[in-house]
Design a protein around this motif. Structure first.
Motif, PDB file in Angstrom:
ATOM      1  N   LEU A 167      57.259  -8.135 -84.391  1.00  0.00           N
ATOM      2  CA  LEU A 167      56.971  -8.506 -85.779  1.00  0.00           C
ATOM      3  C   LEU A 167      58.215  -9.085 -86.450  1.00  0.00           C
ATOM      4  N   LEU A 168      59.344  -8.432 -86.246  1.00  0.00           N
ATOM      5  CA  LEU A 168      60.585  -8.898 -86.859  1.00  0.00           C
ATOM      6  C   LEU A 168      60.989 -10.269 -86.315  1.00  0.00           C
ATOM      7  N   PHE A 169      60.804 -10.467 -85.021  1.00  0.00           N
ATOM      8  CA  PHE A 169      61.145 -11.749 -84.410  1.00  0.00           C
ATOM      9  C   PHE A 169      60.305 -12.869 -85.004  1.00  0.00           C
ATOM     10  N   LYS A 170      58.999 -12.620 -85.174  1.00  0.00           N
ATOM     11  CA  LYS A 170      58.125 -13.643 -85.748  1.00  0.00           C
ATOM     12  C   LYS A 170      58.474 -13.897 -87.217  1.00  0.00           C
ATOM     13  N   ALA A 171      58.794 -12.822 -87.944  1.00  0.00           N
ATOM     14  CA  ALA A 171      59.157 -12.987 -89.356  1.00  0.00           C
ATOM     15  C   ALA A 171      60.459 -13.764 -89.498  1.00  0.00           C
ATOM     16  N   GLU A 172      61.380 -13.549 -88.556  1.00  0.00           N
ATOM     17  CA  GLU A 172      62.670 -14.251 -88.603  1.00  0.00           C
ATOM     18  C   GLU A 172      62.458 -15.760 -88.553  1.00  0.00           C
ATOM     19  N   LYS A 173      61.460 -16.182 -87.792  1.00  0.00           N
ATOM     20  CA  LYS A 173      61.174 -17.610 -87.662  1.00  0.00           C
ATOM     21  C   LYS A 173      60.567 -18.187 -88.937  1.00  0.00           C
ATOM     22  N   LEU A 174      60.062 -17.329 -89.809  1.00  0.00           N
ATOM     23  CA  LEU A 174      59.440 -17.783 -91.057  1.00  0.00           C
ATOM     24  C   LEU A 174      60.421 -17.812 -92.214  1.00  0.00           C
ATOM     25  N   GLN A 175      61.649 -17.302 -91.990  1.00  0.00           N
ATOM     26  CA  GLN A 175      62.655 -17.323 -93.051  1.00  0.00           C
ATOM     27  C   GLN A 175      63.090 -18.762 -93.319  1.00  0.00           C
ATOM     28  N   PRO A 176      63.354 -19.109 -94.578  1.00  0.00           N
ATOM     29  CA  PRO A 176      63.893 -20.440 -94.862  1.00  0.00           C
ATOM     30  C   PRO A 176      65.165 -20.681 -94.058  1.00  0.00           C
ATOM     31  N   ALA A 177      65.375 -21.927 -93.665  1.00  0.00           N
ATOM     32  CA  ALA A 177      66.519 -22.258 -92.812  1.00  0.00           C
ATOM     33  C   ALA A 177      67.838 -21.812 -93.425  1.00  0.00           C
ATOM     34  N   ILE A 178      67.933 -21.876 -94.754  1.00  0.00           N
ATOM     35  CA  ILE A 178      69.187 -21.516 -95.422  1.00  0.00           C
ATOM     36  C   ILE A 178      69.517 -20.039 -95.257  1.00  0.00           C
ATOM     37  N   LEU A 179      68.458 -19.228 -94.918  1.00  0.00           N
ATOM     38  CA  LEU A 179      68.668 -17.794 -94.773  1.00  0.00           C
ATOM     39  C   LEU A 179      68.815 -17.376 -93.316  1.00  0.00           C
ATOM     40  N   ALA A 180      68.837 -18.343 -92.423  1.00  0.00           N
ATOM     41  CA  ALA A 180      68.924 -18.015 -91.003  1.00  0.00           C
ATOM     42  C   ALA A 180      70.208 -17.241 -90.715  1.00  0.00           C
ATOM     43  N   PRO A 181      70.174 -16.368 -89.704  1.00  0.00           N
ATOM     44  CA  PRO A 181      71.362 -15.582 -89.404  1.00  0.00           C
ATOM     45  C   PRO A 181      72.560 -16.478 -89.111  1.00  0.00           C
ATOM     46  N   PRO A 182      73.746 -16.091 -89.552  1.00  0.00           N
ATOM     47  CA  PRO A 182      74.928 -16.908 -89.337  1.00  0.00           C
ATOM     48  C   PRO A 182      75.361 -16.927 -87.878  1.00  0.00           C
ATOM     49  N   SER A 183      76.309 -17.775 -87.578  1.00  0.00           N
ATOM     50  CA  SER A 183      76.880 -17.841 -86.246  1.00  0.00           C
ATOM     51  C   SER A 183      77.580 -16.523 -85.926  1.00  0.00           C
ATOM     52  N   PRO A 184      78.002 -16.356 -84.675  1.00  0.00           N
ATOM     53  CA  PRO A 184      78.685 -15.114 -84.294  1.00  0.00           C
ATOM     54  C   PRO A 184      79.778 -14.722 -85.295  1.00  0.00           C
ATOM     55  N   ILE A 185      79.854 -13.420 -85.578  1.00  0.00           N
ATOM     56  CA  ILE A 185      80.728 -12.914 -86.639  1.00  0.00           C
ATOM     57  C   ILE A 185      82.179 -12.865 -86.175  1.00  0.00           C
ATOM     58  N   ASN A 186      83.070 -13.382 -87.017  1.00  0.00           N
ATOM     59  CA  ASN A 186      84.499 -13.285 -86.746  1.00  0.00           C
ATOM     60  C   ASN A 186      85.052 -12.060 -87.463  1.00  0.00           C
ATOM     61  N   ALA A 187      86.384 -11.932 -87.484  1.00  0.00           N
ATOM     62  CA  ALA A 187      86.997 -10.745 -88.099  1.00  0.00           C
ATOM     63  C   ALA A 187      86.650 -10.627 -89.571  1.00  0.00           C
ATOM     64  N   ALA A 188      86.691 -11.756 -90.290  1.00  0.00           N
ATOM     65  CA  ALA A 188      86.338 -11.736 -91.716  1.00  0.00           C
ATOM     66  C   ALA A 188      84.880 -11.347 -91.898  1.00  0.00           C
ATOM     67  N   GLY A 189      84.023 -11.834 -91.002  1.00  0.00           N
ATOM     68  CA  GLY A 189      82.604 -11.504 -91.087  1.00  0.00           C
ATOM     69  C   GLY A 189      82.344 -10.026 -90.858  1.00  0.00           C
ATOM     70  N   LYS A 190      83.097  -9.419 -89.943  1.00  0.00           N
ATOM     71  CA  LYS A 190      82.922  -7.992 -89.682  1.00  0.00           C
ATOM     72  C   LYS A 190      83.317  -7.168 -90.902  1.00  0.00           C
ATOM     73  N   ILE A 191      84.432  -7.533 -91.514  1.00  0.00           N
ATOM     74  CA  ILE A 191      84.859  -6.811 -92.720  1.00  0.00           C
ATOM     75  C   ILE A 191      83.832  -6.992 -93.831  1.00  0.00           C
ATOM     76  N   THR A 192      83.300  -8.207 -93.955  1.00  0.00           N
ATOM     77  CA  THR A 192      82.300  -8.476 -94.990  1.00  0.00           C
ATOM     78  C   THR A 192      81.056  -7.627 -94.769  1.00  0.00           C
ATOM     79  N   THR A 193      80.594  -7.546 -93.532  1.00  0.00           N
ATOM     80  CA  THR A 193      79.419  -6.729 -93.218  1.00  0.00           C
ATOM     81  C   THR A 193      79.664  -5.270 -93.566  1.00  0.00           C
TER      82      THR A 193
END
Length: 296
Positions: A167-193
């Protein structure tokens, strides 16, 4: 903060049902058809936090309040809610039906993390209006859940996890493109998360905010405050202070519009030592006072 609804309270107040045995050792999971619990189709669901996650396929007309955003459902939609955001919903009429499943994060321990999907993330789309064809596909997945859940089979829990992720996989495909998951997380991304998870946890704890300043968050994350600010600037293009204040403002707006709490009580819950401090903060941000916003 708003009182957090437990699983036990959900079963008693929403379904008029006895609380089932909770699978404490492996987390909790359950799946329902609206047809089996007619009361849950028409009872308004109060605006508050929950200590569980929910996925629903709902048909009919609804109004869903998710934090400070209102979503209208006119025909059918998928609904995703988590423990970090308060929400309410209200049926607009009597022709409602559908399915929903609810579960705790611990149910997926060592089996993946549903919370990482966009629908459960800040900025994701928690209510997705879908087509008739998409509704048929989602309905089949829920029907599989219901059929499998009735079996006396120790492996049915694994099947539930698989169907939830489908269900989550199918819903992910329905998200607007702007909300798509970002590229692999770097150090700044990990701290942000880590920062965003810590920030959200402050609003679902049920108490007055314990962390208020960038220094508070940096200390809890074991990083220098300047390093935290640099990471957030890189990923979110805002300072630590701006992000904290924006989140406090969002919570304030929700509490003013969807609860009857006194201004002084809201101020205390949001970590303001005096109501006047909250009044000044709110007016500076929105150019209206808390009372004016509530009355508007």
């Amino acid at each position: 903060m708003n009182k957090v609804q437990s699983l036990e309270q959900f079963y008693k107040t929403q379904l008029d049902a006895a609380v089932p045995e909770l699978w404490n050792q492996i987390g909790h999971f359950d799946v329902f058809s609206f047809n089996d619990y007619a009361s849950c189709m028409i009872k308004p669901i109060a605006f508050q936090y929950r200590n569980y996650l929910k996925i629903g396929l709902i048909y009919g007309k609804y109004e869903v309040q998710y934090a400070d955003t209102t979503y209208a459902i006119d025909k059918q939609a998928l609904l995703f809610t988590n423990s970090s955001v308060p929400y309410s919903w209200e049926a607009l009429g009597s022709a409602q039906h559908g399915f929903f499943c609810l579960f705790t994060e611990s149910f997926f321990h060592h089996f993946g993390d549903p919370g990482r999907y966009t629908v459960f993330q800040p900025g994701g789309l928690p209510v997705i209006n879908i087509s008739d064809h998409q509704a048929i596909i989602a309905s089949r997945l829920f029907e599989q859940m219901l059929d499998t859940w009735q079996l006396d089979d120790p492996h049915k829990f694994d099947k539930m996890r698989v169907l939830v992720f489908e269900l989550l996989f199918k819903a992910e495909k329905l998200q607007p493109a702007i909300l798509a998951p970002p590229s692999p997380i770097n150090a700044a991304g990990k701290i942000t998360t880590q920062f965003m998870e810590l920030l959200e946890s402050q609003f679902s704890a049920g108490d007055s905010l314990q962390l208020r300043t960038p220094a508070d968050y940096a200390e809890n994350l074991a990083v220098h405050v300047n390093h935290l600010n640099k990471a957030l600037k890189e990923t979110l293009h805002k300072s630590t202070t701006e992000i904290i204040q924006d989140r406090i403002l969002t919570e304030a707006k929700s509490l003013l519009k969807h609860t009857g709490k006194d201004i002084s009580e809201i101020a205390f819950e949001l970590g303001f030592k005096q109501s006047t401090h909250f009044h000044n903060f709110f007016k500076k941000k929105l150019t209206v006072t808390p009372l004016q916003y509530r009355a508007g």
